[in-house]
Design a protein around this motif. Sequence first.
Motif, PDB file in Angstrom:
ATOM      1  N   HIS A  78      -4.065 -16.236   1.686  1.00 59.27           N
ATOM      2  CA  HIS A  78      -4.735 -15.633   2.823  1.00 59.27           C
ATOM      3  C   HIS A  78      -3.914 -15.832   4.091  1.00 59.27           C
ATOM      4  CE1 HIS A  78      -7.842 -14.470   5.650  1.00 59.27           C
ATOM      5  NE2 HIS A  78      -8.576 -14.056   4.641  1.00 59.27           N
ATOM      6  N   ALA A  79      -3.826 -14.788   4.919  1.00 59.74           N
ATOM      7  CA  ALA A  79      -2.993 -14.836   6.117  1.00 59.74           C
ATOM      8  C   ALA A  79      -3.443 -15.900   7.106  1.00 59.74           C
ATOM      9  CB  ALA A  79      -2.981 -13.473   6.809  1.00 59.74           C
ATOM     10  N   GLY A 104      -1.885  -3.704  -7.502  1.00 61.87           N
ATOM     11  CA  GLY A 104      -0.574  -3.564  -6.883  1.00 61.87           C
ATOM     12  C   GLY A 104      -0.477  -4.404  -5.618  1.00 61.87           C
ATOM     13  N   PRO A 105       0.537  -4.167  -4.784  1.00 61.54           N
ATOM     14  CA  PRO A 105       0.688  -4.947  -3.545  1.00 61.54           C
ATOM     15  C   PRO A 105      -0.501  -4.718  -2.609  1.00 61.54           C
ATOM     16  CG  PRO A 105       2.694  -3.725  -4.044  1.00 61.54           C
ATOM     17  CD  PRO A 105       1.646  -3.211  -4.973  1.00 61.54           C
ATOM     18  N   MET A 106      -0.955  -5.785  -1.962  1.00 56.08           N
ATOM     19  CA  MET A 106      -2.077  -5.740  -1.025  1.00 56.08           C
ATOM     20  C   MET A 106      -1.623  -6.335   0.317  1.00 56.08           C
ATOM     21  SD  MET A 106      -4.648  -4.331  -2.627  1.00 56.08           S
ATOM     22  CE  MET A 106      -6.210  -4.878  -1.967  1.00 56.08           C
ATOM     23  N   PRO A 107      -2.503  -6.349   1.357  1.00 58.35           N
ATOM     24  CA  PRO A 107      -2.056  -6.804   2.682  1.00 58.35           C
ATOM     25  C   PRO A 107      -1.393  -8.172   2.703  1.00 58.35           C
ATOM     26  CG  PRO A 107      -4.173  -5.740   2.878  1.00 58.35           C
ATOM     27  CD  PRO A 107      -3.867  -5.802   1.412  1.00 58.35           C
ATOM     28  N   GLN A 108      -1.971  -9.153   2.002  1.00 57.65           N
ATOM     29  CA  GLN A 108      -1.336 -10.464   2.026  1.00 57.65           C
ATOM     30  C   GLN A 108      -0.060 -10.504   1.179  1.00 57.65           C
ATOM     31  OE1 GLN A 108      -5.039 -10.786   2.292  1.00 57.65           O
ATOM     32  NE2 GLN A 108      -4.390 -10.960   4.400  1.00 57.65           N
ATOM     33  N   THR A 109       0.065  -9.577   0.208  1.00 57.67           N
ATOM     34  CA  THR A 109       1.338  -9.463  -0.509  1.00 57.67           C
ATOM     35  C   THR A 109       2.439  -9.141   0.490  1.00 57.67           C
ATOM     36  OG1 THR A 109       0.106  -8.497  -2.368  1.00 57.67           O
ATOM     37  CG2 THR A 109       2.502  -8.392  -2.471  1.00 57.67           C
ATOM     38  N   ILE A 464     -14.240  -3.738  -0.599  1.00 55.13           N
ATOM     39  CA  ILE A 464     -13.331  -4.891  -0.539  1.00 55.13           C
ATOM     40  C   ILE A 464     -12.491  -4.740   0.724  1.00 55.13           C
ATOM     41  CG2 ILE A 464     -11.462  -6.142  -1.682  1.00 55.13           C
ATOM     42  CD1 ILE A 464     -12.462  -4.904  -4.328  1.00 55.13           C
ATOM     43  N   MET A 465     -12.413  -5.810   1.510  1.00 55.03           N
ATOM     44  CA  MET A 465     -11.746  -5.752   2.811  1.00 55.03           C
ATOM     45  C   MET A 465     -10.721  -6.877   2.916  1.00 55.03           C
ATOM     46  SD  MET A 465     -13.788  -6.359   6.381  1.00 55.03           S
ATOM     47  CE  MET A 465     -13.033  -7.177   7.771  1.00 55.03           C
ATOM     48  N   ASN A 466      -9.495  -6.536   3.309  1.00 54.92           N
ATOM     49  CA  ASN A 466      -8.440  -7.532   3.507  1.00 54.92           C
ATOM     50  C   ASN A 466      -7.690  -7.200   4.792  1.00 54.92           C
ATOM     51  OD1 ASN A 466      -8.296  -9.308   0.997  1.00 54.92           O
ATOM     52  ND2 ASN A 466      -8.338  -7.269   0.112  1.00 54.92           N
ATOM     53  N   HIS A 467      -7.257  -8.218   5.495  1.00 48.52           N
ATOM     54  CA  HIS A 467      -6.474  -7.972   6.709  1.00 48.52           C
ATOM     55  C   HIS A 467      -5.499  -9.112   6.953  1.00 48.52           C
ATOM     56  CE1 HIS A 467      -8.983 -10.821   9.104  1.00 48.52           C
ATOM     57  NE2 HIS A 467      -9.938 -10.396   8.308  1.00 48.52           N
TER      58      HIS A 467
END
Length: 596
Positions: A78-79, A104-109, A464-467
């Motif tokens: 997690h960022a 696949g690749p996601m924001p934290q990737t 699902i939410m990522n930032h």
Amino acid sequence: MTLPIRNVAIIAHVDHGKTTLVDALLKQSGIFREGEEVPDCVMDSNDLERERGITILSKNTAVHYGETLINIVDTPGHADFGGEVERVLGMVDGCILIVDANEGPMPQTRFVLKKALEKGLRPIVVVNKIDRPQADPHGSVDKVLDLFLELGADDSQCDFPYLFASGLSGYAKVNLETDSDDMKPLFEAILDHVPPPIGDAEKPLQLQVTTLDYSEYLGRIVIGKIHNGVIKSGQQASLLKEDGKVVKSKISKLMGFEGLQRIEIEEASAGNLVAVAGFADANIGETIACPDNPAALPLIKVDEPTLQMTFAINDSPFAGQEGDFVTSRQIRDRLTRELETNVALRVEETDSPDRFSVSGRGELHLGILIETMRREGYEFQVSQPQVIYREVNGQPCEPYELLALDVPEDAMGGCIERISQRKGEMQDMRVSGTGRANLEFVIPARGLIGFRGDFMRLTRGDGIMNHSFLEYRAMSGDVETRRNGVLVSFDEGVATFYALKNAEDRGSFFIEPGTKVYKGMIVGENNRAQDLELNVCKTKQLTNHRAASGDELVQLQTPIEMSLERALEYISSDEMVEVTPESIRLRKISKKLARR
């Protein structure tokens, strides 16, 4: 004779199977005794890590593969815990990037990969969870290559080795068509593609501090990589401080890593990862060197906090009833102790001795600290999180985040509209054909405060939410984060079924009958924009008339459960969250309540 060494970090987006993959490596390396019971996610030793299924603190472990010692560092995904990722990448010579075969690749990737590429590392890509339905392993490899190019990787980095794996089933393989029942291909890839550490044992000692720990018996423990020279238990050494000062001390204890344990050792040479006790004032990035010829290594730069909130003593009518540590001195001491190991945190005094300004990398980062203190018996209250503004080239700037949403197609319109109201700009939109869509936005961090509740409603809990932090940019003007007003108790007592049932048409409640309340405590959300005071302790007047039998079947609506994270996102600037070991309460700090 010293063993050949490989130092490697495991990096990935949240929930892509990083810790599970490390479990498989540990179990197959032979570090556990035959018949020994081994829990899942053995590297996530913290209670909060196990409950939330995330890695919060980086962990070191070491395994033997043949004649080679492999030091493995499991990092957070997690960022908000990016401070951990940045530091540990300075300890290693290679990294394993784990990517979910379906997502696949996601924001934290992007976040962790960017940090690795900046360090000049050449990742080994592991496409994990290939045994899941709808997995697209080769498609994930293509997406990873696109991400490498987008982040400016050089030719060597773009020519990355990749493997396919299932951490849960405990196997890895170079080709999808081949059979495999163990992690041997990944061990071999580490030996082949991760270079041995560069360092000269004949040069003067240089050890860089990358992680801090604390022991009641040994005091501050520093963990780092020996870049040059040899370090011995009991020797004199110099600590080169960030401000240029040199502090001499003795190595009181030297420890290496073996499996999940720290073992006491007499000496270690260049390339090894070690834990050292004896330097009470050491901080991240500083150098431990030989006393005769001390030379500092380049300091490690850690991204600054982007969010701050106020921690204050609990002064509600229920103060001191549920916590063991309630005074400002106890809270100050606990926050100061947290600074010993949490380098992405900042704690500052305010003009009030009972309030402290605490800054961190995000709501999750600060929320973990609050939850940890709560479980330790602390009672206090916290304010609404606020972003930290900075001046860049003479212009006021604010932090921006890269936001990725995975939502049902029928919720796309509502999400796009709500994010645009919060000054978000769409960067990408992909419709999968399975009824779901992936949306990507750049949005001010201010716009994300309180958004999760909106998002859950818009997607009916199916999104699902990522930032992750992107950069500081010029201010974007006012952000619309309108929320309905709240229902506030104007009396102290115990909430009754009768009062709550009569007020159900006014809004949704956070409490249930039998909950103790006080004047100014927030008990629910109003259906209208204004705040409204209610008497939720009112009782039914007794009469001689028999109640209708239908009354017995009347039920209340299920109250909204206010978890700590939800409460922090929900409150406004004139509200606070009261945190105790037993309760999470919301309260007004302004006496001016708008009445309907």
